[in-house]
Design an enzyme around this catalytic site. Structure first.
Site, short mmCIF file in Angstrom:
data_model
loop_
_atom_site.label_atom_id
_atom_site.label_comp_id
_atom_site.label_asym_id
_atom_site.label_seq_id
_atom_site.Cartn_x
_atom_site.Cartn_y
_atom_site.Cartn_z
CD GLU A 66 4.59 11.28 1.43
OE1 GLU A 66 5.31 10.27 1.25
OE2 GLU A 66 4.01 11.51 2.51
CE1 TYR A 88 1.04 4.00 -1.74
CE2 TYR A 88 -0.57 5.01 -0.27
CZ TYR A 88 0.74 4.71 -0.59
OH TYR A 88 1.76 5.12 0.24
NE ARG A 89 -4.79 -1.38 -9.70
CZ ARG A 89 -4.04 -2.45 -9.94
NH1 ARG A 89 -2.85 -2.30 -10.47
NH2 ARG A 89 -4.47 -3.64 -9.64
CG ASP A 127 -0.43 -1.35 -13.20
OD1 ASP A 127 0.08 -0.22 -13.17
OD2 ASP A 127 -0.99 -1.87 -12.22
NE ARG A 172 4.26 1.72 -4.11
CZ ARG A 172 4.67 2.52 -5.07
NH1 ARG A 172 5.10 3.73 -4.79
NH2 ARG A 172 4.70 2.12 -6.33
N GLY A 173 4.44 3.45 1.90
CA GLY A 173 4.32 4.07 3.21
C GLY A 173 3.04 3.76 3.93
CG ASN A 189 2.17 7.41 3.00
OD1 ASN A 189 1.36 6.86 2.29
ND2 ASN A 189 3.44 7.57 2.63
#
Length: 620
Positions: free
Chosen positions: A240, A175-176, A288, A198-199, A171
């Site tokens: 991905e 991500y932050r 954000d 999320r993955g 994956n």
């Protein structure tokens, strides 16, 4: 548009920067600017002007140049991936209509070439492994005044399934990542904030079940295709890395490390480390993309083992905030690529639009078919409700808070991206006695603070079908009176009225008696004919000033379960509705996160550099 003289994709970020600069699409900024607030503010202002990509070559207290606004316009994003867009569109078309090959059989000859790029290559050497550094020597990018520290804003977080290692189960997600501040051990720990659905969550859960740490590689930079792949909503089972190869026009080079995850060979930076089971630290706050701060919460962190970088490393970044921002161009480009696939995922759907101006997840608009009883004398939403449930069961779409669904048969030329016309169509047909469908005590976006808790809130499906029921009003009703504490009204859109209310004092998960009083004040003497939707807000002039203001205020500051009211409301069985106008309380509540605001001193400093002859002239 055809761009002459291009290469087949960019192998690394350096090739992309050189090409953009040669074509006048990138500007170097040599003035010393601080990664703490200044550089991010410049990038945001340049984006708003539709400006070029920016390479900051002399950042304060940092040896690495920073690259911002790379994807700042849709045209530039298309240009970066110009050599492979036809291949991707061809594969999407085959997914939608395999019989298209009968019309264009030569396309089949090109498909294997594109498919070859799905497989990464592996070696034992890589440019990213040439040098080592520490977290504190990386660019300490702080975007907003109340951010809890420095963040990586374009990270590519790579993990593999601990039970089934290999790129096939990998994956890559954006991500932050917080690299300083809070209680993180300097140079040893970074925060890892990932939202639900999320993955990476599946890999993390598997590692916890096995009682072992999760190996994590955080890439920064590298081929631009990797950055886009990290945010693509790909089908289950497609790595991905494969999509990045397809988009980049060449196989993604990875380097093996004994006993470790492979690293992206052409990355500019790689942070390697472990996420240990059941260990968390406070992460945030962070300004954000909803336009507010996400506050500090417990999240996993990476125990850093080493930080690698190439000799000519460049630090790409973006800043997010109230839309539109650079990630808006990401979303538009992704929609161009994936939009035709939506009907193949959910049968009956014509199109779906996650509205960027409303923060993406708070508001979805959809057009779908209503065919269940075509022989009925009057069309009603039935198939639409089945389709709405299917939409809310699809990955990130499941985090939607408001879902508006219209019947394609009622207006074949209607489109969700014409938001004003779409809402007008809905409101002309809405019957609030039966067209409101709630889901309570459910999940919403992690970044949305309007709900009952972190990740917790409610959803509302508004599905309409059938003939027009009313003509929408376009002027504030004459002689409109208000109950005590309320006053001032503006038309946001035909049929939508913004009314200014008193400051909210309600608690989390509660309703507000003052809005009940507002609704009861009108009762049988409803004065809102032609206005089926009323938005109670803190500032009616601001809310009604632009379409984007209305969308942002209304859908980021309300939770359907607690913030929807109705004039002459009624309950039949367990179904709630109203005979008069629907009222949304979109005031800022005491428990909401604060909205983002620029630092005035930083803005004055940028203004001074943007004067005639200054280093930022014409850019901001």
């Amino acid at each position: 548009m055809i761009y002459p003289g291009g290469v087949v994709g960019y192998r690394n970020l350096q090739q992309c920067v050189a090409d953009l600069e040669r074509r006048g699409m990138l500007v170097r900024i040599e003035a010393p600017l601080d990664p703490n607030l200044e550089i991010g503010a410049v990038q945001r202002r340049c984006y708003q002007r539709g400006g070029p990509a920016l390479l900051f070559t002399n950042p304060v207290n940092c040896r690495f140049p920073l690259l911002g606004n790379l994807f700042g316009t849709l045209e530039r994003t298309r240009f970066i991936f110009r050599d492979t867009l036809d291949d991707i569109r061809r594969l999407v078309e085959l997914k939608v209509d395999p019989f298209s090959l009968l019309k264009h059989p030569l396309d089949l000859l090109k498909a294997p070439c594109a498919a070859w790029h799905l497989l990464p290559t592996f070696s034992s050497r890589a440019p990213v492994m040439e040098c080592r550094t520490t977290l504190s020597r990386l660019p300490q990018l702080v975007s907003w005044p109340k951010d809890g520290g420095a963040f990586i804003t374009l990270p590519q977080v790579y993990t593999e399934n601990p039970s089934k290692p290999g790129f096939g189960s990998s994956n890559l997600g954006m991500y932050r990542v917080q690299i300083s501040g809070n209680n993180y051990e300097p140079d040893r720990q970074v925060g890892l904030h990932y939202q639900i659905h999320r993955g990476i969550g599946g890999h993390h859960a598997e590692a916890i079940a096995r009682g072992e740490p999760l190996k994590v590689n955080i890439f920064v930079g590298g081929p631009p295709a990797m950055t886009l792949a990290a945010v693509m909503p790909l089908p289950e089972g497609m790595p991905e890395l494969s999509f990045a190869g397809l988009l980049g026009g060449q196989r993604i080079p990875m380097a093996r490390m004994e006993g470790q995850l492979p690293v992206l060979a052409e990355a500019d930076f790689c942070i390697r480390g472990l996420v240990h089971p059941d260990r968390t630290l406070p992460e945030g706050p962070f300004g954000d993309h909803l336009g507010y701060y996400s506050l500090a919460h417990e999240f996993p962190y990476v125990q850093v083992e080493e930080v690698l970088h190439r000799r000519d490393a460049i630090w790409p970044f973006t800043t997010v905030g109230r839309p539109p921002q650079e990630d808006t161009s990401f979303g538009a480009f992704i929609h161009e690529l994936t939009g035709p696939l939506i009907p193949t995922v959910v049968a009956g759907v014509k199109e779906v639009h996650a509205v960027d101006a409303a923060g993406v997840h708070p508001l979805l608009l959809a057009i779908a078919s209503e065919r269940y009883v075509p022989y009925a004398p009057r069309r009603q939403p039935q198939e639409l409700l089945t389709i709405a449930n299917a939409i809310l069961g699809q990955g990130q779409l499941s985090l939607a808070k408001y879902l508006f669904v219209a019947a394609q048969e009622d207006a074949p030329d209607l489109h969700t991206h014409d938001v004003a016309s779409f809402l007008g169509h809905m409101l002309e047909r809405a019957d609030w006695r039966c067209h409101l469908h709630f889901q309570t005590a459910t999940t919403i976006d992690t970044l949305d603070y309007s709900g009952s808790g972190l990740n917790q809130g409610s959803k509302l499906v508004i599905a309409v079908a059938g003939p027009q029921l009313r003509v929408l009003g376009q002027q504030v009703p004459a002689g409109l009176e208000f109950p005590a504490g309320f006053g001032g009204a503006r038309v946001c859109l035909p049929g939508i009225l913004a009314i200014q209310g008193p400051a909210s004092r309600q608690g989390r998960g509660e309703c507000d008696a003052s809005i009940e009083t507002f609704c009861n004040f009108y009762g049988e003497r409803d004065r809102f004919d032609g206005f089926p939707l009323i938005v109670i807000c803190d500032d009616c002039d601001f809310t009604a000033d632009t379409l984007n203001n209305f969308l942002w205020v209304t859908f980021t500051r309300s939770n359907p379960e607690t913030d929807l009211y109705g004039i002459r409301s009624l309950t039949r069985g367990r179904h709630w509705g109203c005979q008069g106008a629907l009222v949304i309380d979109a005031r800022i509540k005491p428990f909401h996160a604060p909205p983002l605001e620029d630092d005035p001193e930083v803005e004055r400093r940028i203004d001074s550099l943007a004067v005639k002859g200054g280093p930022l002239e014409g850019l901001v």
